[in-house]
Design a protein around this motif. Structure first.
Motif, PDB file in Angstrom:
ATOM      1  N   ALA A 164     -30.835 -11.360  -7.331  1.00  0.00           N
ATOM      2  CA  ALA A 164     -29.928 -11.099  -6.615  1.00  0.00           C
ATOM      3  C   ALA A 164     -28.555 -10.164  -6.776  1.00  0.00           C
ATOM      4  N   VAL A 165     -28.329 -11.734  -7.655  1.00  0.00           N
ATOM      5  CA  VAL A 165     -26.650 -12.207  -7.960  1.00  0.00           C
ATOM      6  C   VAL A 165     -26.684 -10.760  -9.432  1.00  0.00           C
ATOM      7  N   GLN A 166     -27.233 -10.154 -10.177  1.00  0.00           N
ATOM      8  CA  GLN A 166     -27.484  -8.845 -10.058  1.00  0.00           C
ATOM      9  C   GLN A 166     -27.280  -7.693  -9.745  1.00  0.00           C
ATOM     10  N   PHE A 167     -27.796  -7.403  -8.495  1.00  0.00           N
ATOM     11  CA  PHE A 167     -28.134  -6.868  -8.017  1.00  0.00           C
ATOM     12  C   PHE A 167     -26.311  -6.321  -6.618  1.00  0.00           C
ATOM     13  N   ALA A 168     -25.739  -7.781  -7.340  1.00  0.00           N
ATOM     14  CA  ALA A 168     -24.699  -7.828  -5.696  1.00  0.00           C
ATOM     15  C   ALA A 168     -23.518  -7.344  -6.856  1.00  0.00           C
ATOM     16  N   GLU A 169     -23.396  -7.629  -8.237  1.00  0.00           N
ATOM     17  CA  GLU A 169     -22.755  -7.155  -9.101  1.00  0.00           C
ATOM     18  C   GLU A 169     -23.201  -5.163  -9.346  1.00  0.00           C
TER      19      GLU A 169
ATOM     20  N   THR B  95     -19.809  -2.409  -8.241  1.00  0.00           N
ATOM     21  CA  THR B  95     -18.749  -1.840  -9.317  1.00  0.00           C
ATOM     22  C   THR B  95     -19.865  -0.311  -8.824  1.00  0.00           C
ATOM     23  N   ALA B  96     -20.827  -0.058  -7.658  1.00  0.00           N
ATOM     24  CA  ALA B  96     -21.234   0.803  -7.613  1.00  0.00           C
ATOM     25  C   ALA B  96     -19.763   2.390  -6.393  1.00  0.00           C
ATOM     26  N   PHE B  97     -19.035   2.491  -7.099  1.00  0.00           N
ATOM     27  CA  PHE B  97     -18.586   3.342  -5.955  1.00  0.00           C
ATOM     28  C   PHE B  97     -18.705   4.977  -5.430  1.00  0.00           C
ATOM     29  N   ASP B  98     -20.199   5.004  -5.999  1.00  0.00           N
ATOM     30  CA  ASP B  98     -20.693   6.793  -5.698  1.00  0.00           C
ATOM     31  C   ASP B  98     -21.551   5.889  -4.728  1.00  0.00           C
ATOM     32  N   PRO B  99     -21.322   6.789  -2.751  1.00  0.00           N
ATOM     33  CA  PRO B  99     -22.025   6.367  -2.260  1.00  0.00           C
ATOM     34  C   PRO B  99     -23.595   6.291  -2.579  1.00  0.00           C
ATOM     35  N   ALA B 100     -24.474   7.775  -3.175  1.00  0.00           N
ATOM     36  CA  ALA B 100     -25.576   8.288  -3.682  1.00  0.00           C
ATOM     37  C   ALA B 100     -25.844   6.875  -4.680  1.00  0.00           C
ATOM     38  N   GLN B 101     -24.811   6.128  -5.514  1.00  0.00           N
ATOM     39  CA  GLN B 101     -25.464   5.180  -6.448  1.00  0.00           C
ATOM     40  C   GLN B 101     -26.012   4.071  -5.136  1.00  0.00           C
ATOM     41  N   ARG B 102     -24.815   4.020  -4.375  1.00  0.00           N
ATOM     42  CA  ARG B 102     -24.797   2.623  -3.566  1.00  0.00           C
ATOM     43  C   ARG B 102     -26.133   2.381  -2.830  1.00  0.00           C
ATOM     44  N   ASP B 103     -26.507   3.588  -2.350  1.00  0.00           N
ATOM     45  CA  ASP B 103     -28.121   3.980  -1.575  1.00  0.00           C
ATOM     46  C   ASP B 103     -29.068   3.688  -2.203  1.00  0.00           C
ATOM     47  N   GLU B 104     -29.316   4.054  -3.291  1.00  0.00           N
ATOM     48  CA  GLU B 104     -30.571   3.555  -4.697  1.00  0.00           C
ATOM     49  C   GLU B 104     -30.518   2.200  -4.657  1.00  0.00           C
TER      50      GLU B 104
ATOM     51  N   ARG C 190     -26.893  -8.032  -1.029  1.00  0.00           N
ATOM     52  CA  ARG C 190     -25.988  -7.234  -0.644  1.00  0.00           C
ATOM     53  C   ARG C 190     -24.569  -7.781  -0.469  1.00  0.00           C
ATOM     54  N   GLY C 191     -24.419  -9.067  -1.195  1.00  0.00           N
ATOM     55  CA  GLY C 191     -22.760  -9.580  -0.702  1.00  0.00           C
ATOM     56  C   GLY C 191     -22.146 -10.458   0.448  1.00  0.00           C
ATOM     57  N   ASP C 192     -23.349 -10.256   1.374  1.00  0.00           N
ATOM     58  CA  ASP C 192     -23.360 -11.180   2.467  1.00  0.00           C
ATOM     59  C   ASP C 192     -23.227 -12.323   2.609  1.00  0.00           C
ATOM     60  N   ARG C 193     -24.110 -12.749   1.646  1.00  0.00           N
ATOM     61  CA  ARG C 193     -24.348 -14.623   1.662  1.00  0.00           C
ATOM     62  C   ARG C 193     -24.088 -14.901   0.677  1.00  0.00           C
ATOM     63  N   THR C 194     -22.972 -15.694  -0.014  1.00  0.00           N
ATOM     64  CA  THR C 194     -22.944 -15.812  -1.618  1.00  0.00           C
ATOM     65  C   THR C 194     -22.990 -17.895  -1.590  1.00  0.00           C
ATOM     66  N   PRO C 195     -24.400 -18.490  -2.243  1.00  0.00           N
ATOM     67  CA  PRO C 195     -24.198 -20.014  -2.221  1.00  0.00           C
ATOM     68  C   PRO C 195     -22.909 -20.578  -2.919  1.00  0.00           C
TER      69      PRO C 195
END
Length: 459
Positions: A87-92, A96-105, A148-153
């Motif tokens: 999940a941490v890797q996904f959050a990172e 860094t995904a500025f392209d909306p299409a990449q973020r949706d993926e 998704r970056g909503d919660r971080t321990p």
């Protein structure tokens, strides 16, 4: 890597995917070389969604085989940590995904993975709604919110913070205790243990309730832990993980100490008693160096032959917040001791081999730990002691030699800024504290030589 191309832990068997895990060599006789579990799908994307459940089962089987007393449920806890790291890797990636299409993926892959972690329904209710295993559903929710970056321990980045901190092991231990106290408080106070939930208001609540949470610790110790949390939060702020340092300016009120309760220098009479007493030669040498240099105990005990230079200068290792080794002129009354202890030794040899370093590599104790205990025992034997009711430490200790040196230097008319450099204190004021490169060595030598032992003692 996307779900449509990731083949980690997967292999094709016919036209169906299955999970494959290597078995440790020591368990080959018991489990074989590999464990495999079919996923019942020819879709690589679907296999990636399903593999984590199967992988957790297989790894739990291996862990249980290694330690039969470990329940399968406990063995599967490792899969949670693995999911959190993913999940941490996904959050990172998402950050860094500025392209909306990449973020949706990425979000789509997060959803697929969360579904996999939730597992298959275990039942349906009367309305026909699917019921999932509560523990797995909680993991899936935590995974999704973290990804998704909503919660971080609150401790997610703490190990990385410690790895980048240039502090002693004892300070790192304080960092870990501080985080544990905060997590314990979150559990008892009902505060979600996430960075997003920690506000200035929660920081105030934590400080207010900390004395009750850790009733056996003094306000001074608790303030040390709050200070370590502040350092961690500053690091997080600099990395844009939090908006601000919520611990800045937070302190517990410490009991007011009267003059007669503060630790103090030795008196001249006490110095005379200590230096005339029945101590071993190593202790006599140690005490005289402390009295005539103002150095801390551990810095003296760690001296090597090369640190006692032929030009009459000690090179003490950095202590506290000193940025580097500190030079201190060798007092004339110490020359005989230094030369005697250097004789016949190599540059890397210890000046005080009688007190070697701790043997355990993971020990948090300074080399001088046993030295301090021996000095305390000797000091009490000769009757140099002063205690106050309710205080764990006495008002005199080895550090009282350092206080005595500073007092004698001040009484001899030495400049405060010069004394500060000699003993390694931070100098006050803009002129000396920032722009001055430090007093000349000759000034430092005059400062050291201005300190004299009580007249009844021989040099």
């Amino acid at each position: 890597m996307s779900l449509s191309s990731d083949r980690k832990y997967l292999e094709l068997h016919g036209n169906q995917w299955r999970v494959v895990v290597n078995v440790p060599k020591k368990l080959h006789a018991k489990l074989g070389t590999k464990l495999k579990k079919p996923l019942g799908t020819d879709s690589l994307r679907e296999a990636n969604r399903l593999k984590w459940d199967a992988l957790a089962d297989l790894k739990a089987t291996i862990a249980h085989a290694e330690n039969p007393s470990l329940s399968l449920k406990a063995a599967r806890s490792a899969s949670r940590q693995q999911a959190i790291q993913q999940a941490v890797q996904f959050a990172e990636q998402r950050r860094t995904a500025f392209d909306p299409a990449q973020r949706d993926e990425i979000d789509e892959e997060i959803d697929w993975q969360a579904e996999s972690l939730a597992g298959r329904p275990i039942a349906t209710d009367e309305g026909g709604y699917e019921i999932f295993d509560p523990e797995r559903l909680r993991l899936a929710k935590d995974f999704s919110q973290l990804a998704r970056g909503d919660r971080t321990p609150i401790d997610l980045y703490h190990e990385k913070f410690l790895a980048m901190s240039h502090v002693k092991a004892r300070t790192q231990a304080d960092d870990k205790r501080a985080i544990k106290l905060l997590k314990d408080w979150c559990s008892k106070a009902g505060v979600p243990p996430y960075l997003q939930a920690m506000t200035k208001k929660e920081a105030v609540r934590f400080c207010d309730e900390l004395p009750t949470l850790a009733a056996n610790l003094s306000p001074v110790t608790l303030n040390k832990y709050v200070s370590r949390l502040s350092v961690y939060w500053t690091w997080l702020e600099n990395r844009h993980e939090v908006d601000s340092n919520i611990w800045q300016g937070r302190r517990l009120r410490e009991p007011q100490q009267t003059t007669d309760q503060k630790e103090r220098p030795f008196t001249d009479d006490e110095v005379e008693i200590l230096l005339k007493g029945p101590a071993e030669q190593k202790m006599h040498d140690l005490m005289r160096i402390a009295a005539l240099s103002g150095a801390r105990l551990d810095a003296i005990v760690c001296l090597k032959v090369k640190d006692c230079r032929d030009d009459g200068v000690f090179v003490f290792k950095p202590q506290k917040k000193e940025p580097g080794p500190r030079l201190c002129p060798i007092h004339p009354d110490l020359i005989e001791i230094v030369e005697r202890r250097k004789k016949g030794k190599a540059p890397e040899d210890d000046i005080f081999p009688e007190w070697p370093g701790v043997k355990k590599s993971d020990s948090l104790r300074e080399r001088s730990f046993k030295t301090s205990n021996e000095f305390t025992a000797y000091r009490r034997i000769v009757g140099v002691e002063e205690r106050r009711e309710g205080k764990r430490r006495g008002l005199v200790n080895f550090h009282s030699f350092r206080r005595w040196f500073i007092t004698k230097a001040e009484q001899a008319g030495q400049l405060e800024s010069t004394i500060a450099v000699v003993v390694g204190h931070k100098r006050q004021g803009m002129t000396f504290g920032v722009y001055s490169g430090g007093p000349l060595l000759q000034q430092a030598r005059e400062c050291v030589e201005a300190v004299r032992l009580p007249p009844n003692l021989l040099a």
